[in-house]
Write a protein that holds these residues in place. Structure first.
Motif, PDB file in Angstrom:
ATOM      1  N   MET A  13     -58.671 124.126  72.284  1.00  0.00           N
ATOM      2  CA  MET A  13     -57.259 123.742  72.494  1.00  0.00           C
ATOM      3  C   MET A  13     -56.945 122.437  71.791  1.00  0.00           C
ATOM      4  O   MET A  13     -55.880 122.277  71.180  1.00  0.00           O
ATOM      5  CB  MET A  13     -56.984 123.622  73.999  1.00  0.00           C
ATOM      6  N   LEU A  14     -57.858 121.477  71.878  1.00  0.00           N
ATOM      7  CA  LEU A  14     -57.637 120.170  71.233  1.00  0.00           C
ATOM      8  C   LEU A  14     -57.535 120.312  69.727  1.00  0.00           C
ATOM      9  O   LEU A  14     -56.636 119.779  69.087  1.00  0.00           O
ATOM     10  CB  LEU A  14     -58.782 119.228  71.601  1.00  0.00           C
ATOM     11  N   SER A  16     -56.816 123.033  67.959  1.00  0.00           N
ATOM     12  CA  SER A  16     -55.624 123.795  67.592  1.00  0.00           C
ATOM     13  C   SER A  16     -54.374 122.934  67.672  1.00  0.00           C
ATOM     14  O   SER A  16     -53.514 122.959  66.793  1.00  0.00           O
ATOM     15  CB  SER A  16     -55.480 125.018  68.506  1.00  0.00           C
ATOM     16  N   PHE A  17     -54.269 122.145  68.755  1.00  0.00           N
ATOM     17  CA  PHE A  17     -53.089 121.293  68.902  1.00  0.00           C
ATOM     18  C   PHE A  17     -53.001 120.259  67.800  1.00  0.00           C
ATOM     19  O   PHE A  17     -51.944 119.990  67.236  1.00  0.00           O
ATOM     20  CB  PHE A  17     -53.123 120.592  70.262  1.00  0.00           C
ATOM     21  N   THR A  18     -54.140 119.648  67.463  1.00  0.00           N
ATOM     22  CA  THR A  18     -54.145 118.603  66.438  1.00  0.00           C
ATOM     23  C   THR A  18     -53.747 119.150  65.074  1.00  0.00           C
ATOM     24  O   THR A  18     -52.959 118.559  64.346  1.00  0.00           O
ATOM     25  CB  THR A  18     -55.531 117.947  66.357  1.00  0.00           C
ATOM     26  N   PHE A  20     -51.968 121.917  64.464  1.00  0.00           N
ATOM     27  CA  PHE A  20     -50.548 122.294  64.496  1.00  0.00           C
ATOM     28  C   PHE A  20     -49.660 121.073  64.404  1.00  0.00           C
ATOM     29  O   PHE A  20     -48.665 121.058  63.674  1.00  0.00           O
ATOM     30  CB  PHE A  20     -50.263 123.060  65.791  1.00  0.00           C
ATOM     31  N   SER A  21     -50.004 119.999  65.154  1.00  0.00           N
ATOM     32  CA  SER A  21     -49.198 118.781  65.139  1.00  0.00           C
ATOM     33  C   SER A  21     -49.163 118.160  63.761  1.00  0.00           C
ATOM     34  O   SER A  21     -48.129 117.732  63.268  1.00  0.00           O
ATOM     35  CB  SER A  21     -49.756 117.783  66.159  1.00  0.00           C
ATOM     36  N   SER A  24     -47.028 120.494  61.234  1.00  0.00           N
ATOM     37  CA  SER A  24     -45.611 120.644  61.550  1.00  0.00           C
ATOM     38  C   SER A  24     -44.848 119.359  61.351  1.00  0.00           C
ATOM     39  O   SER A  24     -43.728 119.352  60.861  1.00  0.00           O
ATOM     40  CB  SER A  24     -45.441 121.124  62.992  1.00  0.00           C
ATOM     41  N   SER A  47     -62.355 116.039  66.699  1.00  0.00           N
ATOM     42  CA  SER A  47     -62.821 117.264  67.332  1.00  0.00           C
ATOM     43  C   SER A  47     -64.284 117.513  67.015  1.00  0.00           C
ATOM     44  O   SER A  47     -65.038 117.982  67.854  1.00  0.00           O
ATOM     45  CB  SER A  47     -61.969 118.446  66.873  1.00  0.00           C
ATOM     46  N   GLN A  64     -57.061 112.437  73.982  1.00  0.00           N
ATOM     47  CA  GLN A  64     -56.075 113.424  73.546  1.00  0.00           C
ATOM     48  C   GLN A  64     -54.667 112.881  73.663  1.00  0.00           C
ATOM     49  O   GLN A  64     -53.838 113.098  72.779  1.00  0.00           O
ATOM     50  CB  GLN A  64     -56.214 114.685  74.398  1.00  0.00           C
ATOM     51  N   LYS A  68     -52.325 112.710  70.354  1.00  0.00           N
ATOM     52  CA  LYS A  68     -51.241 113.673  70.205  1.00  0.00           C
ATOM     53  C   LYS A  68     -50.162 113.138  69.277  1.00  0.00           C
ATOM     54  O   LYS A  68     -49.593 113.859  68.471  1.00  0.00           O
ATOM     55  CB  LYS A  68     -50.623 113.991  71.570  1.00  0.00           C
TER      56      LYS A  68
END
Length: 427
Positions: A13-14, A16-18, A20-21, A24, A47, A64, A68
């Motif tokens: 999850m970490l 993937s979020f990083t 994507f952030s 984007s 990660s 995290q 973020k």
């Protein structure tokens, strides 16, 4: 077993979020060079570090939260720029805490080895960024505009000067512009060689006049093949002004500042400066006629845009966030495809631009925010419409600037302008 599964899910999850952030947010930010990374440095070292040392899971939530928003506005360019900015909006996690945490996990596991290249580079990024990591972004104020922005002042991110190429000064601006009535500087993308050639073969012929100078303004690229092509073009025509910024849409403001800087240094006596783009057709004779009716004092002439609102849609290439510009409307400005500046404001515009917070919309920035702070007039001129029009001889001759002209269409418009068998009656 369950603990290991939950740990793997949390790490995925970490990561993937990083990812994507990063991708984007990088679309909506100007492509600026803040920190240089080594060529082989990775993007997501955190990660990788956490995944190797299970003991770091206890602190994963705190890290995290900080990261973020910290890998925010990652900046690069289509040619492979390696620049990046790291900031954070969480004061409870500072650089020392992050570095100490990473080091303690690594040393505690006995894993500090020279071969562990990515982790060492990640630590280096943290160390190099310690003076801003973990601090709240400071709001800078554009000079005399009272516009709260989070963008840095231009002078902190703009590299002045130009590439030392052999530009033909005697043809473009002899004696510092002593004889130059009109200097035309055409902003062009590095890969638009065909557009530049079509202009050279059409309306740029007026640059052979002693009182008219013309040149193109470009940035730089990391593409070596393209660099060699530009070097060959520059050797042949000697009409390329090349700044040190990466050539991209989001750096158009730098390109305009670069042409102001060049004019201020090399052609300060020019009476008028026309800034235009390489998809424009310019009716130079009509422009010179207009100039003879004007008073050359602290003015910008063009298509004046009044009460235009910032586009808040983050998917638009014109997107401007509230953090970048907080007011509901822009100040009056002249649209960017073509505008005419009196020579007496070039020096002041250049210096004031350096002390103003960056905005990627070059026309709003230069002829709006900066010009307003200097109390420079923005005058609407009907003939500088900056729009595409019907390709009819009389229509073309009535306009000074025509926008969205394709390379092959330059020749068609040029023929219409010169064809003396076509007679136009004044309405």
């Amino acid at each position: 077993m369950v603990g290991r599964l939950l740990r793997c899910i949390l790490i995925l999850m970490l990561v993937s979020f990083t990812v994507f952030s990063y991708f984007s947010k990088s679309r909506t930010m100007a492509k600026l060079n803040y920190f240089k990374l080594e060529p082989d440095s990775g993007d997501l070292f955190l990660s990788g570090t956490v995944s190797k040392y299970p003991g770091a899971q206890k602190d994963i939530d705190r890290i995290q939260r900080a990261f973020k928003e910290s890998i925010e506005d990652g900046i690069g360019n289509s040619s492979g720029s390696r620049s990046k900015m790291i900031t954070s909006n969480y004061p409870d996690v500072n650089a020392k805490d992050a570095i100490a945490l990473i080091r303690s996990r690594r040393i505690g596991q006995g894993q500090l080895q020279n071969s562990d290249k990515k982790e060492m580079e990640f630590s280096k990024v943290l160390l190099d960024s310690k003076h801003i990591l973990g601090r709240k972004s400071m709001e800078l104020l554009s000079i005399e505009t009272e516009v709260p922005v989070r963008m840095p002042l231009v002078r902190t991110i703009y590299e002045p000067g130009h590439l030392d190429n052999e530009i033909d000064m005697e043809r473009i601006c002899p004696r510092g512009g002593f004889y130059t009535k009109l200097l035309v500087l055409i902003t062009s993308a590095v890969h638009h060689e065909a557009a530049r050639m079509s202009i050279r073969q059409t309306w740029m012929h007026y640059g052979s006049r002693r009182d008219v100078g013309m040149a193109f303004v470009l940035g730089r690229t990391t593409n070596q093949t393209l660099n060699k092509a530009i070097d060959r073009e520059d050797f042949m025509y000697r009409d390329l002004i090349r700044g040190h910024f990466i050539d991209s849409y989001n750096n158009l403001t730098f390109k305009t500042i670069s042409l102001l800087e060049w004019t201020d240094l090399h052609c300060p006596k020019a009476k008028y400066l026309l800034k235009t783009d390489d998809d424009m057709f310019i009716n130079v004779p009509k422009l010179i006629t207009l100039m003879s009716t004007l008073k050359a004092n602290r003015s910008i002439y063009g298509r004046r845009a009044e009460n235009w609102k910032p586009i808040r849609n983050k998917w638009s290439k014109y997107h401007i966030s509230f953090a970048q510009y907080g007011k509901p409307t822009f100040p009056f400005f002249t649209t960017g495809p073509a505008y005419l500046l009196t020579g007496d404001i070039v020096h002041a515009l250049y210096l004031q631009s350096l002390n103003t917070a960056f905005l990627k919309l070059e026309d709003v920035f230069t002829t709006g925010i900066v010009a307003e702070s200097l109390d420079i007039r923005r005058v609407n001129v009907r003939e500088i419409a900056n729009i595409r029009t019907k390709f009819e001889a009389c229509q073309i001759r009535d306009r000074i600037s025509i926008h969205m002209v394709r390379n092959n269409e330059q020749f068609e418009l040029w023929k219409m302008l010169l064809d003396d068998t076509i007679k136009c009656t004044k309405k």
